[in-house]
Structure formats: structure tokens, C-alpha cells
Motif scaffolding. Sequence first.
Motif, short mmCIF file in Angstrom:
data_model
loop_
_atom_site.label_atom_id
_atom_site.label_comp_id
_atom_site.label_asym_id
_atom_site.label_seq_id
_atom_site.Cartn_x
_atom_site.Cartn_y
_atom_site.Cartn_z
N PHE A 1 -2.42 0.32 6.39
CA PHE A 1 -3.23 0.34 5.18
C PHE A 1 -3.12 -0.97 4.41
N THR A 2 -4.15 -1.25 3.62
CA THR A 2 -4.18 -2.45 2.80
C THR A 2 -3.01 -2.50 1.83
N HIS A 3 -2.69 -1.37 1.19
CA HIS A 3 -1.62 -1.40 0.20
C HIS A 3 -0.26 -1.69 0.84
N GLN A 4 -0.11 -1.40 2.14
CA GLN A 4 1.12 -1.76 2.83
C GLN A 4 1.23 -3.27 3.02
N GLN A 5 0.09 -3.90 3.32
CA GLN A 5 0.09 -5.36 3.44
C GLN A 5 0.45 -6.02 2.11
N VAL A 6 -0.11 -5.48 1.04
CA VAL A 6 0.19 -6.03 -0.28
C VAL A 6 1.67 -5.87 -0.60
N GLN A 7 2.23 -4.72 -0.25
CA GLN A 7 3.65 -4.48 -0.49
C GLN A 7 4.50 -5.45 0.33
N ALA A 8 4.08 -5.73 1.57
CA ALA A 8 4.81 -6.70 2.40
C ALA A 8 4.78 -8.08 1.77
N ALA A 9 3.63 -8.43 1.17
CA ALA A 9 3.54 -9.72 0.49
C ALA A 9 4.39 -9.74 -0.77
N LEU A 10 4.34 -8.67 -1.56
CA LEU A 10 5.11 -8.60 -2.80
C LEU A 10 6.61 -8.71 -2.54
N SER A 11 7.06 -8.17 -1.43
CA SER A 11 8.50 -8.20 -1.11
C SER A 11 8.93 -9.49 -0.43
N GLY A 12 7.96 -10.39 -0.17
CA GLY A 12 8.29 -11.67 0.43
C GLY A 12 8.41 -11.64 1.94
N GLN A 13 8.03 -10.54 2.56
CA GLN A 13 8.19 -10.43 4.01
C GLN A 13 7.09 -11.15 4.79
N ALA A 14 5.91 -11.30 4.19
CA ALA A 14 4.77 -11.83 4.96
C ALA A 14 3.74 -12.42 4.00
N VAL A 15 2.83 -13.17 4.60
CA VAL A 15 1.61 -13.59 3.90
C VAL A 15 0.53 -12.57 4.24
N ALA A 16 -0.16 -12.06 3.24
CA ALA A 16 -1.18 -11.03 3.46
C ALA A 16 -2.56 -11.62 3.22
N LEU A 17 -3.51 -11.18 4.02
CA LEU A 17 -4.91 -11.51 3.76
C LEU A 17 -5.43 -10.42 2.83
N ALA A 18 -5.39 -10.69 1.54
CA ALA A 18 -5.64 -9.65 0.53
C ALA A 18 -7.12 -9.48 0.25
N ARG A 19 -7.49 -8.25 -0.06
CA ARG A 19 -8.81 -7.95 -0.62
C ARG A 19 -8.71 -8.28 -2.10
N LEU A 20 -9.31 -9.39 -2.47
CA LEU A 20 -9.11 -9.94 -3.82
C LEU A 20 -9.39 -8.94 -4.94
N PRO A 21 -10.45 -8.11 -4.88
CA PRO A 21 -10.67 -7.17 -6.00
C PRO A 21 -9.50 -6.22 -6.23
N LEU A 22 -8.67 -6.00 -5.20
CA LEU A 22 -7.58 -5.03 -5.32
C LEU A 22 -6.28 -5.65 -5.81
N VAL A 23 -6.18 -7.00 -5.81
CA VAL A 23 -4.91 -7.63 -6.20
C VAL A 23 -5.07 -8.56 -7.41
N LEU A 24 -6.18 -8.47 -8.12
CA LEU A 24 -6.37 -9.32 -9.29
C LEU A 24 -5.25 -9.17 -10.32
N PRO A 25 -4.79 -7.96 -10.63
CA PRO A 25 -3.69 -7.84 -11.61
C PRO A 25 -2.40 -8.52 -11.15
#
Length: 318
Positions: A237-261
Amino acid sequence: MNKSIRTRPLNIGPLRTFEAVARLLNFRAAAEELHLTQPAVSRQIKALEDELGLLLFERGTRHVALTGAGHQLRAATLPVLAQLDQTVRQMRRDAGRQVIHLTTFPSFASLWLLPRLEAFQRQHPQLDIRISANDQTQDLEAAGFDLGLGYFLQSPRQGRAEALFGEVLTPVHSPARVLRGEQFNLPPLREPADLVGHTLAEEDDDRPANVHAKWRNWLKAQGLPDLEPRRWLLLNFTHQQVQAALSGQAVALARLPLVLPQLASGELIESFGPARRLQTPAQYWLRLSEGAAHKPEVQHFCDWLRAEAEATREALRA
């Protein structure tokens, strides 16, 4: 036995009794649980067997056992009764209250809808929101939903549909990734080619709407179609990729509308800046069921959604 009976749809009345006997394997215990007499339970089971034209139980002097047909019917009965009980519980909870029923996919619920929802609830404290997060597109009318929020390549056919905002992709990482890079001697992220030394979080989902959200699509647009990263981290899921990025584990190709905050707060960093963003053909859509279109509470919610969507569009243009 009248064979024509067996061509009619099964009478579901005795199924509750059948389930109790099948679970307990005891007619007396089932009767006590159902607050019926034992002869009444026996009559219902006999009527069900006559209707099916099959024996459901092997009856001995001291034991009761399911037949093959009994096992089949029990397997089919359990989810039906469970769904029925859940629906009745929900109806009882909802009695006397205004409830908005919506369906959306899990990542949209987690990243976009839920962080904003408190504002709506403060404005409309009398309304309850019931969210079903599912990665399958639901038939709104059939499933009893007022509205659905989804991600589609073209206008969905079911329900009244209107586009909320488009999809933009951009690589993101966290400040923790920078620190981890220094610790593990990873190259700094100055240009897309630097991704060769990093872990990339990839959405492991090949549905048509997600094809454009793949790293290969973005890398091709940067002139790097054959780049291979240090490693891939495949997630559902997309939110798992974002979590991986937030924790510093990976670079995520984010869906920009979902990570603006997260970008605004500094929790995430846009790895290569706005110049490397990629617009895709997909959009986020609001679907409204015909039966709910004129409900005042649903109209209030849709008006709020449109305002939030406009704020997201403005942020994407900034």
C-alpha cells in the motif's frame, strides 16, 4: 418427497437452528441455546433436510455428526449469518442517528481523509462517519454506501462521479534518511542518478490505476529507464511506502496530494524538488450513490470534501 420443492430458493429460517446444532452437535444443547424445545429443533432440521433432499446429520443413539452435505452447508452458512448479525448490530447502533457511510482505499483514508476529518466533525457533531477502507472498488448501491472516494484512470461508471484532484508523483525521503546515509556511506541525493545507491520503496500492485505510480515510469521520464537501485523494498500500500520513507528506510515515490502535510511540516523532504514532479493520467474521484444524493447530511459532507479538495489543488499549484 416432493422433488419440485428442491428447485425453489432455500428457506433461510431454519439456518440459525442448523448452525447451532452443527456447532454443538447436540439437539438438546441447541434447543437450550435457542430457547426452543428439542422437538421444535428436530422439526426444523427435518424440514431443512426435506427441502434440500439431503441428510445433514448422522443421528446415533449417543452422538450426532455432520454428513458431507452438512459440512458444505455449514461452511456456506457461517459467513452469511455473521454478515447478517453484523448488519443488524450496525442498524441498531445507527438507529436515531445520522450516519454517513463511505468507502475508500486504505492509503487515502490514512493519509488524506482521516487527518482532515476532525474539522468536519467539529462543524457537524451530530453526524457519525462510518468508513470502510478497502482496496477494491465497491458497488455503492449494492453495498449500502452513501459515497466512495477512489483513484481511477478515467471517470468511474458507478454512481455520480466528480473529479477531486489529479495525481502528481515525486520522490521523498526523511531527514532520518540523510543521517542514515552519513552512517552507512550512502551517496547524497542531488540528482536522480544518485538513487542507484539507495533503497527504493515500490508499490507491489499491478492494477491498471497503479501502473503510472511505479518507479520505472518516473525513472523513464528522467531519462534513466535502466537505473537499478541498491535494493527494492516492495510494499502493498501507498501508506506503507510513506511510512518507510518517514522512518528513513527508503526513498518513496510519493503521491504528492497525500503527503503535502508531511512536506509542509518537514517530516518528509522532496528529494529533487518540484522540477522533478511527474503528472499522471489518474485522478482522485468522489462517487455518490443515487440513493444518498439528496440526504442533507451527505450533501454537507460532499460540500466539505469539495472545499478540502480545492485546498489540495491550490497546494499542488503552489
